[in-house]
Design an enzyme around this catalytic site. Structure first.
Site, PDB file in Angstrom:
ATOM      1  N   TYR A 256      11.231   0.917  13.396  1.00  0.00           N
ATOM      2  CA  TYR A 256       9.764   0.985  13.395  1.00  0.00           C
ATOM      3  C   TYR A 256       9.207   0.314  12.144  1.00  0.00           C
ATOM      4  CZ  TYR A 256       5.190   3.115  12.586  1.00  0.00           C
ATOM      5  OH  TYR A 256       3.865   3.326  12.289  1.00  0.00           O
TER       6      TYR A 256
ATOM      7  N   LYS B   3       3.884  12.244  18.147  1.00  0.00           N
ATOM      8  CA  LYS B   3       4.293  11.737  19.457  1.00  0.00           C
ATOM      9  C   LYS B   3       4.626  12.883  20.418  1.00  0.00           C
ATOM     10  CE  LYS B   3       3.958   7.688  17.395  1.00  0.00           C
ATOM     11  NZ  LYS B   3       3.848   7.930  15.954  1.00  0.00           N
TER      12      LYS B   3
ATOM     13  N   ARG C 136      -1.050  24.805  -0.153  1.00  0.00           N
ATOM     14  CA  ARG C 136      -0.271  23.597  -0.404  1.00  0.00           C
ATOM     15  C   ARG C 136       1.218  23.920  -0.455  1.00  0.00           C
ATOM     16  NH1 ARG C 136       1.066  21.669  -5.347  1.00  0.00           N
ATOM     17  NH2 ARG C 136      -0.724  22.650  -6.360  1.00  0.00           N
TER      18      ARG C 136
ATOM     19  N   ASP D  23      16.106   9.571  13.232  1.00  0.00           N
ATOM     20  CA  ASP D  23      14.740   9.662  13.724  1.00  0.00           C
ATOM     21  C   ASP D  23      14.836  10.049  15.199  1.00  0.00           C
ATOM     22  OD1 ASP D  23      12.209   9.139  14.858  1.00  0.00           O
ATOM     23  OD2 ASP D  23      11.747   7.643  13.337  1.00  0.00           O
TER      24      ASP D  23
END
Length: 392
Positions: free
Chosen positions: A113, A210, A61, A185
């Site tokens: 978005y 993406k 983690r 972004d």
């Protein structure tokens, strides 16, 4: 056994081109065995040599070798210092927005978005974070929205889905002048075509799902920074939220990145041809594509990027045409997401921007006749013929 640790971070050398950095990553190979394909360290925990000593890895983690290789690789490609890999792009944004405190204000792109819109309004809005959605391609509009409490500019460029282009250098300088940070972004262009940190941005965010992954087989998010304080912030979020990317998904993204430069060139080439064809089709009323010389942001695009990417949005003549395209294309797929090898068409009003209020969408032009296409790397004639066959 030969130790290859002297190869560490060799791809930061200035004499290597982007494509070589993408292929070889941060370490170049696994330093103990020399494995060319960096291993998947599918371990939740790591053995300590003795009390008070660590190999550098304690618990996955916190840090995992496969994820670390990905994080270092992405930092190199974005020309940053610190990279972070999250379980999704939304997880990366959640970690980012916790930089803000109650009463702080942020400015975001107006057609942003829908998932980012939801995080800003529904999630962080209830914790006292204030926000304005502004056309960030208009510097005067951004300046008018600034408040004494403004602490963050969140820039999508090109924007999703209207393909607006914002000037990263100017906006970053403006943000810094008021004591705010600038975030970009970079999902649509990737560091192959655009590197915001070199233009003054403080944070680069990706939906790694993406183009960075590139094969529609993982969900991932990425963040890259230069500043040590921002790095400490993201490290704390990963440690506390437990939203780091898994070793398997980290390896898949490392594999995808090896062909990033090749894929982006093909996406770029195909999108230009498809966009030019679209402009001539009688059933297509408007094409949103940053590679057109008459695009409002064309000169800024040429200044801050080295390519136009593979994204196109377009408005057609009727809802009937929308239904025909989404139903009758054969190779092109009606599916959410973007940036994979396959050409996908998305219907923003009910998919990517479902949570954006209807009146806002209508004002922006995200109507029931509006579609977004992620142009893939298939033969471009097949893409065009499939579209034409569905509309004719």
């Amino acid at each position: 056994m030969k130790n290859f640790s002297n190869y560490n971070d060799y791809s930061k050398k200035e004499n290597l081109h982007f494509s070589s950095k993408a292929v070889h990553g941060a370490l170049g190979c696994e330093p103990i065995t020399g494995a060319v394909s960096f291993p998947i360290y599918q371990s939740s925990t790591f053995r300590h040599p003795e009390l008070g000593k660590s190999t550098g890895f304690d618990y996955s983690r916190l840090l995992n070798p496969t994820r670390q290789e990905l994080e270092r690789t992405v930092a190199i490609l974005e020309e940053g210092e610190h990279g972070f890999a999250f379980s999704s792009g939304q997880a990366a944004n959640m970690a980012l927005f916790t930089w803000l405190n109650p009463g702080d204000h942020m400015i975001l792109m107006d057609d942003i978005y829908g998932g980012t819109y939801r995080i800003a309004t529904t999630i962080f809005g209830k914790y006292g974070i204030e926000y304005d959605f502004v056309d960030m391609s208009d510097m005067d509009a951004v300046k008018a929205a600034i408040r004494p409490e403004t602490k963050m500019f969140f820039i999508e460029t090109p924007s999703n889905p209207l393909m607006k282009v914002a000037d990263i250098a100017e906006l970053s300088a403006l943000a810094h002048s008021i004591g705010a940070i600038s975030v970009v972004d970079n999902t649509f262009l990737t560091p192959y075509f655009q590197r915001p940190l070199t233009l003054g941005a403080d944070v680069v965010i990706h939906s790694g799902t993406k183009y960075m992954g590139g094969h529609n087989d993982i969900i991932a998010g990425l963040a890259v920074v230069k500043d040590d304080d921002l790095a400490a912030h993201f490290k704390l979020q990963l440690k506390s939220h437990g939203n780091g990317l898994s070793p398997m998904d980290s390896w898949l993204m490392l594999r995808g990145i090896k062909t990033l430069h090749l894929r982006m060139e093909k996406h770029n080439e195909n999108a230009m041809k498809v966009a030019e064809w679209m402009r001539k089709h009688p059933k297509i009323e408007k094409v949103y594509y940053v590679g057109f010389e008459d695009h409002k942001g064309y000169e800024i695009t040429k200044k801050q990027t080295s390519g136009f990417g593979g994204m196109i949005s377009f408005a057609v003549d009727s809802e009937e045409t929308v239904h025909k395209i989404l139903r009758d294309t054969q190779m092109i797929m009606f599916a959410e997401s973007l940036g994979g090898t396959e050409t996908l068409i998305t219907y923003p009003t009910t998919q990517t921007h479902e949570d954006t209020p209807l009146d806002v969408k209508e004002k922006l032009g995200i109507t029931k006749k509006f579609l977004r296409m992620s142009v893939g790397i298939e033969d471009v004639d097949d893409i065009i013929n499939d579209l034409a066959g569905a509309m004719d």
